[in-house]
Write an enzyme that holds these catalytic residues in place. Structure first.
Site, PDB file in Angstrom:
ATOM      1  N   ARG A 244      13.896  56.484  53.171  1.00  0.00           N
ATOM      2  CA  ARG A 244      14.477  55.689  52.093  1.00  0.00           C
ATOM      3  C   ARG A 244      13.793  54.324  51.976  1.00  0.00           C
ATOM      4  O   ARG A 244      13.419  53.903  50.886  1.00  0.00           O
ATOM      5  CB  ARG A 244      15.968  55.494  52.371  1.00  0.00           C
ATOM      6  CG  ARG A 244      16.702  56.799  52.596  1.00  0.00           C
ATOM      7  CD  ARG A 244      18.064  56.532  53.159  1.00  0.00           C
ATOM      8  NE  ARG A 244      18.898  55.934  52.152  1.00  0.00           N
ATOM      9  CZ  ARG A 244      19.858  56.578  51.499  1.00  0.00           C
ATOM     10  NH1 ARG A 244      20.113  57.822  51.774  1.00  0.00           N
ATOM     11  NH2 ARG A 244      20.576  55.974  50.598  1.00  0.00           N
ATOM     12  N   ILE A 245      13.637  53.632  53.113  1.00  0.00           N
ATOM     13  CA  ILE A 245      13.082  52.274  53.057  1.00  0.00           C
ATOM     14  C   ILE A 245      11.564  52.320  52.861  1.00  0.00           C
ATOM     15  O   ILE A 245      11.005  51.598  52.034  1.00  0.00           O
ATOM     16  CB  ILE A 245      13.495  51.483  54.318  1.00  0.00           C
ATOM     17  CG1 ILE A 245      15.023  51.326  54.340  1.00  0.00           C
ATOM     18  CG2 ILE A 245      12.801  50.126  54.371  1.00  0.00           C
ATOM     19  CD1 ILE A 245      15.604  50.772  55.624  1.00  0.00           C
TER      20      ILE A 245
ATOM     21  N   ASP B  93       4.478  60.962  58.003  1.00  0.00           N
ATOM     22  CA  ASP B  93       5.875  61.351  58.218  1.00  0.00           C
ATOM     23  C   ASP B  93       5.910  62.871  58.329  1.00  0.00           C
ATOM     24  O   ASP B  93       5.895  63.576  57.317  1.00  0.00           O
ATOM     25  CB  ASP B  93       6.754  60.864  57.046  1.00  0.00           C
ATOM     26  CG  ASP B  93       8.243  61.097  57.301  1.00  0.00           C
ATOM     27  OD1 ASP B  93       8.586  62.061  58.009  1.00  0.00           O
ATOM     28  OD2 ASP B  93       9.058  60.324  56.763  1.00  0.00           O
TER      29      ASP B  93
ATOM     30  N   ARG C  45      13.327  49.369  64.346  1.00  0.00           N
ATOM     31  CA  ARG C  45      14.066  49.115  65.581  1.00  0.00           C
ATOM     32  C   ARG C  45      13.076  48.586  66.613  1.00  0.00           C
ATOM     33  O   ARG C  45      11.943  49.075  66.710  1.00  0.00           O
ATOM     34  CB  ARG C  45      14.736  50.389  66.119  1.00  0.00           C
ATOM     35  CG  ARG C  45      15.997  50.800  65.361  1.00  0.00           C
ATOM     36  CD  ARG C  45      17.147  49.790  65.537  1.00  0.00           C
ATOM     37  NE  ARG C  45      18.361  50.130  64.820  1.00  0.00           N
ATOM     38  CZ  ARG C  45      18.722  49.628  63.636  1.00  0.00           C
ATOM     39  NH1 ARG C  45      17.964  48.746  63.007  1.00  0.00           N
ATOM     40  NH2 ARG C  45      19.867  49.986  63.088  1.00  0.00           N
TER      41      ARG C  45
ATOM     42  N   ASP D 205      11.389  41.739  62.724  1.00  0.00           N
ATOM     43  CA  ASP D 205      12.815  41.479  62.462  1.00  0.00           C
ATOM     44  C   ASP D 205      13.668  42.026  63.599  1.00  0.00           C
ATOM     45  O   ASP D 205      14.850  41.705  63.698  1.00  0.00           O
ATOM     46  CB  ASP D 205      13.230  42.156  61.136  1.00  0.00           C
ATOM     47  CG  ASP D 205      14.656  41.818  60.725  1.00  0.00           C
ATOM     48  OD1 ASP D 205      15.008  40.619  60.758  1.00  0.00           O
ATOM     49  OD2 ASP D 205      15.426  42.739  60.387  1.00  0.00           O
TER      50      ASP D 205
ATOM     51  N   GLU E  78      17.901  42.500  72.037  1.00  0.00           N
ATOM     52  CA  GLU E  78      18.444  41.591  71.016  1.00  0.00           C
ATOM     53  C   GLU E  78      19.714  40.933  71.505  1.00  0.00           C
ATOM     54  O   GLU E  78      20.584  41.638  72.035  1.00  0.00           O
ATOM     55  CB  GLU E  78      18.720  42.369  69.720  1.00  0.00           C
ATOM     56  CG  GLU E  78      17.425  42.856  69.100  1.00  0.00           C
ATOM     57  CD  GLU E  78      17.589  43.465  67.710  1.00  0.00           C
ATOM     58  OE1 GLU E  78      18.694  43.403  67.142  1.00  0.00           O
ATOM     59  OE2 GLU E  78      16.604  43.990  67.199  1.00  0.00           O
TER      60      GLU E  78
ATOM     61  N   HIS F   3      16.888  40.031  63.042  1.00  0.00           N
ATOM     62  CA  HIS F   3      17.475  41.314  62.604  1.00  0.00           C
ATOM     63  C   HIS F   3      18.337  41.060  61.360  1.00  0.00           C
ATOM     64  O   HIS F   3      19.499  41.475  61.287  1.00  0.00           O
ATOM     65  CB  HIS F   3      18.302  41.946  63.729  1.00  0.00           C
ATOM     66  CG  HIS F   3      18.546  43.416  63.519  1.00  0.00           C
ATOM     67  ND1 HIS F   3      18.720  44.303  64.545  1.00  0.00           N
ATOM     68  CD2 HIS F   3      18.639  44.170  62.381  1.00  0.00           C
ATOM     69  CE1 HIS F   3      18.918  45.526  64.067  1.00  0.00           C
ATOM     70  NE2 HIS F   3      18.871  45.464  62.748  1.00  0.00           N
TER      71      HIS F   3
ATOM     72  N   ALA G 265      18.683  43.229  56.417  1.00  0.00           N
ATOM     73  CA  ALA G 265      19.668  43.871  55.534  1.00  0.00           C
ATOM     74  C   ALA G 265      20.809  42.944  55.159  1.00  0.00           C
ATOM     75  O   ALA G 265      21.685  43.334  54.383  1.00  0.00           O
ATOM     76  CB  ALA G 265      20.240  45.099  56.232  1.00  0.00           C
TER      77      ALA G 265
HETATM   78  P1  NAD Z   1      15.388  57.310  56.819  1.00  0.00           P
HETATM   79  O1  NAD Z   1      16.072  58.270  57.734  1.00  0.00           O
HETATM   80  O2  NAD Z   1      15.684  57.365  55.359  1.00  0.00           O
HETATM   81  O3  NAD Z   1      13.797  57.476  56.993  1.00  0.00           O
HETATM   82  C1  NAD Z   1      13.166  57.586  58.223  1.00  0.00           C
HETATM   83  C2  NAD Z   1      11.929  58.459  58.029  1.00  0.00           C
HETATM   84  O4  NAD Z   1      11.247  58.517  59.287  1.00  0.00           O
HETATM   85  C3  NAD Z   1      12.290  59.920  57.649  1.00  0.00           C
HETATM   86  O5  NAD Z   1      11.605  60.293  56.463  1.00  0.00           O
HETATM   87  C4  NAD Z   1      11.806  60.742  58.841  1.00  0.00           C
HETATM   88  O6  NAD Z   1      11.262  61.988  58.470  1.00  0.00           O
HETATM   89  C5  NAD Z   1      10.728  59.837  59.431  1.00  0.00           C
HETATM   90  N1  NAD Z   1      10.436  60.097  60.829  1.00  0.00           N
HETATM   91  C6  NAD Z   1      11.291  60.461  61.819  1.00  0.00           C
HETATM   92  N2  NAD Z   1      10.611  60.586  62.977  1.00  0.00           N
HETATM   93  C7  NAD Z   1       9.318  60.289  62.709  1.00  0.00           C
HETATM   94  C8  NAD Z   1       8.137  60.221  63.499  1.00  0.00           C
HETATM   95  N3  NAD Z   1       8.148  60.523  64.789  1.00  0.00           N
HETATM   96  N4  NAD Z   1       6.987  59.857  62.890  1.00  0.00           N
HETATM   97  C9  NAD Z   1       6.953  59.555  61.572  1.00  0.00           C
HETATM   98  N5  NAD Z   1       8.034  59.628  60.759  1.00  0.00           N
HETATM   99  C10 NAD Z   1       9.207  59.973  61.334  1.00  0.00           C
HETATM  100  O7  NAD Z   1      15.632  55.873  57.427  1.00  0.00           O
HETATM  101  P2  NAD Z   1      15.601  54.468  56.658  1.00  0.00           P
HETATM  102  O8  NAD Z   1      16.963  54.229  56.080  1.00  0.00           O
HETATM  103  O9  NAD Z   1      14.401  54.400  55.789  1.00  0.00           O
HETATM  104  O10 NAD Z   1      15.456  53.466  57.909  1.00  0.00           O
HETATM  105  C11 NAD Z   1      14.201  53.268  58.552  1.00  0.00           C
HETATM  106  C12 NAD Z   1      14.389  52.347  59.759  1.00  0.00           C
HETATM  107  O11 NAD Z   1      14.887  51.074  59.341  1.00  0.00           O
HETATM  108  C13 NAD Z   1      15.383  52.869  60.797  1.00  0.00           C
HETATM  109  O12 NAD Z   1      14.877  52.568  62.099  1.00  0.00           O
HETATM  110  C14 NAD Z   1      16.611  52.013  60.572  1.00  0.00           C
HETATM  111  O13 NAD Z   1      17.405  51.890  61.734  1.00  0.00           O
HETATM  112  C15 NAD Z   1      15.947  50.684  60.202  1.00  0.00           C
HETATM  113  N6  NAD Z   1      16.808  49.727  59.506  1.00  0.00           N
HETATM  114  C16 NAD Z   1      16.689  48.415  59.845  1.00  0.00           C
HETATM  115  C17 NAD Z   1      17.446  47.466  59.213  1.00  0.00           C
HETATM  116  C18 NAD Z   1      17.291  45.997  59.544  1.00  0.00           C
HETATM  117  O14 NAD Z   1      18.208  45.233  59.308  1.00  0.00           O
HETATM  118  N7  NAD Z   1      16.154  45.557  60.049  1.00  0.00           N
HETATM  119  C19 NAD Z   1      18.395  47.868  58.240  1.00  0.00           C
HETATM  120  C20 NAD Z   1      18.472  49.205  57.894  1.00  0.00           C
HETATM  121  C21 NAD Z   1      17.669  50.145  58.536  1.00  0.00           C
END
Ligand code: NAD
Length: 322
Positions: free
Chosen positions: A150-151, A171, A233, A257, A262, A281, A284
């Site tokens: 998603r991100i 991915d 993360r 971030d 943490e 962090h 979001a």
């Molecule tokens: P998401 O589940 O929509 O996307 C993650 C993608 O990673 C998926 O498409 C998956 O297929 C892929 N993936 C999984 N294992 C993999 C690997 N070994 N190699 C390559 N790709 C792989 O998640 P998202 O909502 O896009 O979130 C992404 C990250 O951002 C997560 O770690 C989430 O915890 C983090 N996040 C951080 C904050 C913040 O405040 N900094 C806020 C929200 C999310």
């Protein structure tokens, strides 16, 4: 009446959802010890980031039916143990995506334009710093994405459409049909992305597979002019390896971030590096998102307690089948 434990305070939008629907217990602190103790009397738990929900805690919580997080990353909950005890784990995905993507892109921009150097230099009266650091133009530069969920996809969209950058991504779990024609080069070899990126941005969840993904060997592959950005993360980067890469100029800088620990410890050398941009962090945490995440977490906890499906859960289906 059902009892819902909050490990930390949540936004008032979330509190409004719970009002009159459950008895709320507010943990005085988010430590595992305190939350674990109070959890024994709770039907539901809402957590943010500070609490690590362990197997020991869920095994002792006889009434617990649901653990709901005010975010999408569920790595601070032992999902396997919760599943074993029939406890639904759920999170909220969506409201934060664009803001985290914007944060990653803002870091790309700030690193490219050397704000980490030029801002303090200008404040300190060093106007000649304009000749010391040449900003990098973004057009045509390559963004390497690890994780295109998603991100990652929003980052790709902004970089391609906003800055005319190239985006290469790795991915292995991606459904290529889901890309809507966005011109992203998806490769099957992660190291190609690492070796060729000008900006390497991490967007994977924290799993056994991604823990320590950026290690010494992989930093050594990167271009010396490249920057790494981590809004996913902290444990996905081995911080000692990142330090070494920065000190030896194996890479040009970093935007972080999230951290292995943490909050990061005071003496963490990454916080002293001039070419590292750090945020707490907070990617979001826009006002609007915080409210929506709290509302979503509260709605999810009530949904599960009332036998309805939460908005996002990695073990709901499994537990329904069981
Ligand atoms: P998401 O589940 O929509 O996307 C993650 C993608 O990673 C998926 O498409 C998956 O297929 C892929 N993936 C999984 N294992 C993999 C690997 N070994 N190699 C390559 N790709 C792989 O998640 P998202 O909502 O896009 O979130 C992404 C990250 O951002 C997560 O770690 C989430 O915890 C983090 N996040 C951080 C904050 C913040 O405040 N900094 C806020 C929200 C999310």
């Amino acid at each position: 009446m059902r009892r819902i434990l909050l490990s930390e305070p949540i936004d008032e939008m979330g509190m409004k959802v719970l009002e009159g629907k459950a008895e709320i217990i507010m943990s005085p602190d988010p430590s595992g010890k305190t939350v674990g103790f109070l959890l024994k009397e709770a039907d539901g738990l809402i957590v943010r980031t500070a609490t690590q929900v362990t197997a020991e805690m869920v095994s002792a919580a006889a009434r617990l039916k649901v653990i709901s997080r005010t975010g999408g990353g569920l790595n601070n909950v032992d999902i396997e143990a919760a599943t074993e005890y029939g406890i639904v784990v759920c999170g909220v995905k969506g409201p934060q995506d664009r803001f985290v993507a914007e944060h990653a892109v803002a870091m790309i921009g700030a690193l490219a334009k050397a704000f980490y150097y030029l801002d303090p230099a200008t404040r300190q009266g060093n106007f000649r710093s304009r000749f010391e650091y040449r900003p990098v133009g973004l057009e045509g530069k390559r963004v390497g994405l690890i994780g295109l969920g998603r991100i990652g996809r929003i980052v790709a969209d902004i970089c391609i459409r906003g800055f005319q950058m190239e985006v290469w991504a790795y991915d292995p779990y991606l459904d290529p049909g889901s890309l809507d024609g966005t011109p992203i080069v998806v490769v099957s070899d992660m190291e190609t992305v690492m070796k060729t990126a000008d900006f390497l941005s991490l967007h994977v969840p924290l799993t056994e597979e991604t823990k320590g993904l950026m290690n010494r060997k992989r930093f050594a592959m990167m271009k010396p002019t490249a920057f790494i950005i981590n809004t996913s993360r902290g444990e996905i980067i081995q911080e000692t390896a990142l330090m070494e890469a920065l000190k030896s100029a194996a890479i040009a800088g970093a935007g972080l971030d999230v951290y292995e620990k943490e909050p990061p410890e005071k003496g963490n050398p990454l916080l002293e590096m001039a070419n590292v941009i750090v945020t707490p962090h907070s990617a979001a945490l826009t006002k609007d998102t915080v409210a929506k995440l709290a509302q979503g977490a509260a709605e999810n906890v009530l949904a599960v307690l009332e036998g309805r499906r939460p908005s996002y859960s990695p073990n709901w289906e499994l537990l329904q089948r069981a």
